[in-house]
Design a protein around this motif. Structure first.
Motif, mmCIF file in Angstrom:
data_model
loop_
_atom_site.group_PDB
_atom_site.id
_atom_site.type_symbol
_atom_site.label_atom_id
_atom_site.label_comp_id
_atom_site.label_asym_id
_atom_site.label_seq_id
_atom_site.Cartn_x
_atom_site.Cartn_y
_atom_site.Cartn_z
ATOM 1 N N VAL A 252 0.859 -1.184 0.000
ATOM 2 C CA VAL A 252 0.000 0.000 0.000
ATOM 3 C C VAL A 252 0.894 1.232 0.000
ATOM 4 O O VAL A 252 1.814 1.338 0.816
ATOM 5 N N CYS A 253 0.627 2.147 -0.909
ATOM 6 C CA CYS A 253 1.415 3.376 -1.020
ATOM 7 C C CYS A 253 0.572 4.571 -0.597
ATOM 8 O O CYS A 253 -0.618 4.644 -0.912
ATOM 9 N N SER A 254 1.214 5.486 0.109
ATOM 10 C CA SER A 254 0.566 6.733 0.501
ATOM 11 C C SER A 254 1.642 7.799 0.651
ATOM 12 O O SER A 254 2.787 7.480 0.989
ATOM 13 N N ASN A 255 1.280 9.041 0.398
ATOM 14 C CA ASN A 255 2.187 10.166 0.596
ATOM 15 C C ASN A 255 1.667 11.050 1.712
ATOM 16 O O ASN A 255 0.453 11.229 1.854
ATOM 17 N N VAL A 256 2.587 11.599 2.489
ATOM 18 C CA VAL A 256 2.265 12.547 3.563
ATOM 19 C C VAL A 256 3.156 13.773 3.399
ATOM 20 O O VAL A 256 4.166 13.713 2.686
ATOM 21 N N THR B 30 6.956 9.482 0.970
ATOM 22 C CA THR B 30 6.184 8.318 0.528
ATOM 23 C C THR B 30 6.305 7.188 1.534
ATOM 24 O O THR B 30 7.386 6.923 2.057
ATOM 25 N N LEU B 31 5.175 6.541 1.786
ATOM 26 C CA LEU B 31 5.142 5.359 2.641
ATOM 27 C C LEU B 31 4.849 4.141 1.782
ATOM 28 O O LEU B 31 3.923 4.160 0.961
ATOM 29 N N LYS C 192 -6.982 7.080 6.637
ATOM 30 C CA LYS C 192 -7.900 8.208 6.423
ATOM 31 C C LYS C 192 -8.120 8.998 7.711
ATOM 32 O O LYS C 192 -8.152 10.234 7.686
ATOM 33 N N ALA C 193 -8.257 8.311 8.835
ATOM 34 C CA ALA C 193 -8.515 8.987 10.112
ATOM 35 C C ALA C 193 -7.326 9.819 10.584
ATOM 36 O O ALA C 193 -7.509 10.871 11.198
ATOM 37 N N PRO D 149 -6.429 11.588 0.881
ATOM 38 C CA PRO D 149 -5.099 10.976 0.875
ATOM 39 C C PRO D 149 -4.942 9.949 -0.235
ATOM 40 O O PRO D 149 -5.907 9.280 -0.624
ATOM 41 N N GLU D 150 -3.743 9.864 -0.746
ATOM 42 C CA GLU D 150 -3.425 8.803 -1.691
ATOM 43 C C GLU D 150 -3.339 7.499 -0.906
ATOM 44 O O GLU D 150 -2.563 7.387 0.052
ATOM 45 N N ILE D 151 -4.150 6.527 -1.287
ATOM 46 C CA ILE D 151 -4.077 5.182 -0.707
ATOM 47 C C ILE D 151 -4.261 4.227 -1.884
ATOM 48 O O ILE D 151 -5.358 4.102 -2.423
ATOM 49 N N ILE D 152 -3.167 3.600 -2.292
ATOM 50 C CA ILE D 152 -3.185 2.703 -3.435
ATOM 51 C C ILE D 152 -2.632 1.355 -2.988
ATOM 52 O O ILE D 152 -1.519 1.286 -2.461
#
Length: 113
Positions: A10-14, A59-60, A77-78, A85-88
């Motif tokens: 799972v990829c996400s950016n912060v 990037t996570l 999301k919380a 948020p990007e959640i892929i």
């Protein structure tokens, strides 16, 4: 292997390293992730509300299973500072079996915490 045992990346950016570490810690404590790689210094360009934007982000790469994905998505999301948020999630189709078994074990919510 059942769909629930499917390992996911799972990829996400912060926006910054502090947000990344805080989110990673939370996901690991909740056993929603077995491992989170934090990749700093990403330059992102994207269209947002009709305008092309540019931002420095972190990037996570989150390793989890299909069985934990819904809870993982809700937790991201919380805790995420972005409105959207990007959640892929990408299924891992091959990998070192011992590593993939470890991901499954570490994200098993029935394991001792």
């Amino acid at each position: 292997m059942s769909i629930t045992g499917q390992v996911l990346l799972v990829c996400s950016n912060v926006p910054n390293i502090e947000s990344a570490k805080k989110l990673a810690q939370h996901l690991l404590e909740q056993r929603l992730a077995a491992c989170v790689n934090i990749l700093p210094a990403v330059q992102s360009m994207y269209r947002w509300q009709g305008v092309i934007e540019e931002a420095s982000e972190v990037t996570l790469h989150i390793k989890t299973t299909q069985a934990r994905y819904t809870e993982l998505e809700a937790a991201i999301k919380a805790a995420h500072p972005y409105d959207v948020p990007e959640i892929i999630a990408v299924p891992v189709v091959e990998g070192l079996s011992v590593y993939l078994d470890w991901v499954r074990q570490e994200t098993n919510k029935d394991s001792d915490v």
